[in-house]
Enzyme design. Structure first.
Site, PDB file in Angstrom:
ATOM      1  N   HIS A  20      35.802  39.853  53.769  1.00  0.00           N
ATOM      2  CA  HIS A  20      34.892  39.179  52.842  1.00  0.00           C
ATOM      3  C   HIS A  20      35.221  37.694  52.746  1.00  0.00           C
ATOM      4  O   HIS A  20      36.294  37.314  52.288  1.00  0.00           O
ATOM      5  CB  HIS A  20      35.029  39.842  51.467  1.00  0.00           C
ATOM      6  N   HIS A  62      30.264  29.612  49.567  1.00  0.00           N
ATOM      7  CA  HIS A  62      29.700  30.657  48.717  1.00  0.00           C
ATOM      8  C   HIS A  62      28.918  30.108  47.531  1.00  0.00           C
ATOM      9  O   HIS A  62      27.779  30.502  47.287  1.00  0.00           O
ATOM     10  CB  HIS A  62      30.801  31.576  48.200  1.00  0.00           C
TER      11      HIS A  62
END
Length: 272
Positions: A20, A62
């Site tokens: 991730h 992100h």
């Protein structure tokens, strides 16, 4: 062996561990260092997040702003709220995206998508690419596909086994599918079972948060043909502990996205 990528199905039941934002428990998220750390751990699949700079460069980050994971407040103190879309690629290139995580990563930059793809290729890794906040970047789907094509990521090999594009935005995912139906796509979320056929018109995966996953839901997903004609897959997120990973694997998920992908790999491989 670190850096050695075994076939996806080397874990029981073919459960795939996915790093991730790279191996982000061990290196600063969404950096080349995090991708390299996943490679060192022997993890083939890496997830990242893609946005677009003010001047159209695709970058890997992100958050909607640069504040949390870079030193943008120090470099550009009068540019609050430091949104990605308000900075050029050259300005973003001045930022440090590693020092916040640890001194040993000071100087690590915010990679462009092109740089990230190059590193994936060098490491022989595979990419689960998330389109982050597509509503902020009209046309980003076409931009991403163009970049992927330029980097050689839309050939038969990559399309078959090395690339998935995912997003929380159903309309954005449908645009990806309409632009290139050969690209494997994943919807982030947990649509109702009755709605799965609607999503399957443009998705190949349904990727829910682990807290929403049940055996019945996994079975329903697998019973639904996806956009490619194959059964929908299910990759769940974000699982960082062995107990939850084992439970997810026992429910039949196809992949587990984790900040600690080595923990997931070892837990699933070692379960009864």
């Amino acid at each position: 062996m670190p850096g050695t990528h075994l076939p996806d199905a080397y874990l029981p039941d073919g459960v795939v561990p996915v790093a991730h934002r790279g191996a982000s428990a061990y290196a600063p998220e969404n950096t080349l260092a995090a991708a390299d750390k996943a490679d060192q751990l022997g993890i083939a699949w890496v997830e990242n997040d893609v946005q677009r700079s003010k001047d159209g460069e695709l970058i890997v980050l992100h958050d909607e702003t640069l504040k949390r994971t870079t030193n943008v407040e120090e470099v550009f103190p009068d540019r609050a709220p430091w949104k990605v879309a308000d900075f050029t690629a050259a300005e973003i290139d001045q930022l440090d995206a590693g020092a916040w995580f640890g001194e040993e990563y000071a100087g690590e930059g915010v990679p462009t998508l092109s740089e990230f793809l190059d590193r994936m290729s060098a490491n022989q890794q595979k990419l689960l690419l998330e389109i982050k906040k597509p509503e902020l970047y009209p046309g980003i789907e076409r931009d991403i596909l163009k970049e992927l094509g330029n980097e050689g990521w839309l050939d038969r090999q990559h399309l078959r086994s090395r690339l998935v594009i995912q997003t929380f935005d159903a309309a954005s995912l449908r645009r990806v599918h309409d632009l290139n139906p050969a690209v494997k796509t994943g919807f982030l979320g947990t649509p109702a079972v009755a709605e799965l056929p609607d999503y399957a018109a443009f998705a190949d995966q349904i990727n829910p948060r682990f807290t929403t996953v049940t055996a019945a839901y996994v079975d329903a997903v697998h019973a639904t043909p996806g956009a490619s004609g194959q059964p929908l897959e299910l990759f769940t997120w974000t699982v960082d502990d062995a107990e939850t990973a084992t439970r997810m694997a026992d429910l039949g998920v196809d992949g587990i996205i984790s900040n600690r992908p080595d923990v997931i790999r070892d837990a699933v491989r070692g379960r009864d």
